[in-house]
Design a protein around this motif. Structure first.
Motif, PDB file in Angstrom:
ATOM      1  N   ALA A 135       0.819  -1.211   0.000  1.00 30.14           N
ATOM      2  CA  ALA A 135       0.000   0.000   0.000  1.00 30.14           C
ATOM      3  C   ALA A 135       0.852   1.261   0.000  1.00 30.14           C
ATOM      4  N   ARG A 136       0.578   2.168  -0.942  1.00 31.75           N
ATOM      5  CA  ARG A 136       1.342   3.415  -1.053  1.00 31.75           C
ATOM      6  C   ARG A 136       0.404   4.610  -0.864  1.00 31.75           C
ATOM      7  N   GLN A 137       0.278   5.488  -1.854  1.00 33.39           N
ATOM      8  CA  GLN A 137      -0.555   6.673  -1.656  1.00 33.39           C
ATOM      9  C   GLN A 137      -2.026   6.284  -1.569  1.00 33.39           C
ATOM     10  N   ILE A 138      -2.782   7.024  -0.751  1.00 34.75           N
ATOM     11  CA  ILE A 138      -4.193   6.750  -0.534  1.00 34.75           C
ATOM     12  C   ILE A 138      -4.988   8.046  -0.715  1.00 34.75           C
ATOM     13  N   ALA A 139      -6.234   7.888  -1.130  1.00 31.51           N
ATOM     14  CA  ALA A 139      -7.124   9.028  -1.329  1.00 31.51           C
ATOM     15  C   ALA A 139      -8.545   8.591  -0.999  1.00 31.51           C
ATOM     16  N   VAL A 140      -9.346   9.548  -0.536  1.00 29.86           N
ATOM     17  CA  VAL A 140     -10.705   9.249  -0.107  1.00 29.86           C
ATOM     18  C   VAL A 140     -11.685   9.995  -1.005  1.00 29.86           C
ATOM     19  N   SER A 141     -12.669   9.281  -1.527  1.00 26.67           N
ATOM     20  CA  SER A 141     -13.670   9.902  -2.395  1.00 26.67           C
ATOM     21  C   SER A 141     -14.739  10.593  -1.558  1.00 26.67           C
ATOM     22  N   SER A 142     -15.617  11.335  -2.221  1.00 29.60           N
ATOM     23  CA  SER A 142     -16.696  12.048  -1.524  1.00 29.60           C
ATOM     24  C   SER A 142     -17.652  11.084  -0.838  1.00 29.60           C
ATOM     25  N   ARG A 143     -17.722   9.860  -1.320  1.00 29.20           N
ATOM     26  CA  ARG A 143     -18.581   8.839  -0.702  1.00 29.20           C
ATOM     27  C   ARG A 143     -17.869   8.071   0.395  1.00 29.20           C
TER      28      ARG A 143
END
Length: 364
Positions: free
Chosen positions: A45-53
């Motif tokens: 696991a490297r970069q992570i991002a969170v969506s609006s949901r």
């Protein structure tokens, strides 16, 4: 448009709870903070991002995968993992804009449109392909700027080598015109940057050169104050050390000093300005730093999450927040990058333990 899969790979979390518990038992957080597992069995696991949901997306480097992690009941633990892409070229970096997921491979940026609604039928298109193909320091970290442009780094394809305008840069890509401009030069290898929430200045981490010994040169935290600012590589390191191979005749004063000189080889990767409401006020708009840890030192250093306190654009304090990833020269984990959940807790990826942690604060 390229169809990625004929079928979707849905995986439940099957990794050993004993192994997951072991890594948590090793870690120590600052008073009031708690560490739990948001997800395990997330290979590399490297970069992570969170969506609006609230769906969490994670890139990887060596695994070549991109993951979607879903916490259906909002209890702080992902209960489903979906591999939305595999076999990619080090898809380490990713970012979300207007519902679209952008993934940075070594040689290109690909885009999954409206990704949250297409998890059962993931497809991507090549969004930008005019990037070097060298894999050494070629993996990416992505971030959208406040003006909507996509920030893309290109690390140097070497330990130390002569300056080349294709490498050692942080670029800004206009997503409409595909015009690319240079924000910073002399950057050896950054895989972490963020914009200060108030000043909008871009801060970034940089990994210094090897083969100068255990204790030099320092790794760096930097901030960009003007376009095409030069941060020294390969001529000057840490703002004070002239390179023995390429520094002859160079003036230290011609290059930007780091905002903070870190320890040599601590390998700062992802950085994140905290903007949530869960942590105490002293952490708001302060810079969280993931020290991935050394691989090239006689005694290991780094292997922690720290917080840089910033006042008037200067780092006034640098404090460990989470330690224990390495003990007695044994590595248990290596923190990589951050993402913030809607409740103000903070996710931290770990490409060695193959997990994503959730860091929360328990008010008294």
């Amino acid at each position: 448009m390229k169809r990625l899969f004929s079928t979707l790979l849905l995986l439940c979390f099957m990794s050993s709870p004993v192994m997951a518990k072991n890594i948590l038992d090793k870690l120590t957080a600052a008073p009031g903070f708690e560490i739990s597992l948001f997800a395990d069995d997330v290979e590399n696991a490297r970069q992570i991002a969170v969506s609006s949901r609230g769906i969490v997306y994670a890139g990887s480097r060596n695994a070549g995968n991109v993951y979607a992690l879903i916490d259906h009941n909002s209890d702080g633990v992902a209960d489903k993992k979906i591999v939305i892409a595999e076999g990619l070229n080090m898809p380490s970096g990713l970012a979300i804009k207007d519902g679209d997921l952008y993934v940075g491979e070594v040689h290109r940026i690909i885009r999954f449109k409206n990704i949250d609604k297409h998890l059962k039928n993931p497809e991507y298109e090549v969004f930008y392909s005019d990037l070097p193909s060298e894999r050494h320091h070629g993996w990416k970290f992505l971030r959208f700027a406040p003006n909507g442009e996509l920030i893309i780094p290109v690390g140097v394809p070497c330990n130390i080598c002569e300056e080349d305008p294709r490498f050692g840069r942080i670029f800004s890509l206009n997503t409409d015109t595909k015009e690319i401009t240079t924000l910073a030069k002399g950057v050896r290898n950054t895989v972490g940057f963020d914009f200060h929430p108030s000043t909008q200045m871009l801060w970034f981490s940089d990994n210094g050169r090897d083969m100068m010994g255990d204790d030099i040169p320092p790794d760096e935290l930097n901030r960009i104050t003007k376009e095409e600012e030069h941060f020294g590589f390969p001529y000057v390191h840490g703002g004070v050390i002239v390179d023995p191979e390429f520094g002859e005749g160079k003036n230290i004063a011609d290059y930007t000093q780091p905002a903070l000189a870190l320890g040599a080889h601590v390998a700062p990767l992802g950085i994140h300005f905290y903007t949530g409401k869960q942590f105490p006020d002293s952490y708001k708009q302060q810079l969280f730093v993931a020290e991935h840890g050394s691989w090239n030192r006689s005694k290991k250093v780094g292997y922690k999450v720290a917080v840089a306190t910033i006042e008037n654009a200067k780092v006034t304090k640098y404090t460990p927040l989470i330690t224990g990833f390495m003990q007695d020269e044994t590595t248990f984990g290596r923190p990589v990058a951050f993402a913030q959940l809607n409740d103000g807790s903070l996710l931290v990826s770990d490409d060695y333990a193959n997990v994503i942690y959730r860091v929360s604060y328990k008010k008294n």
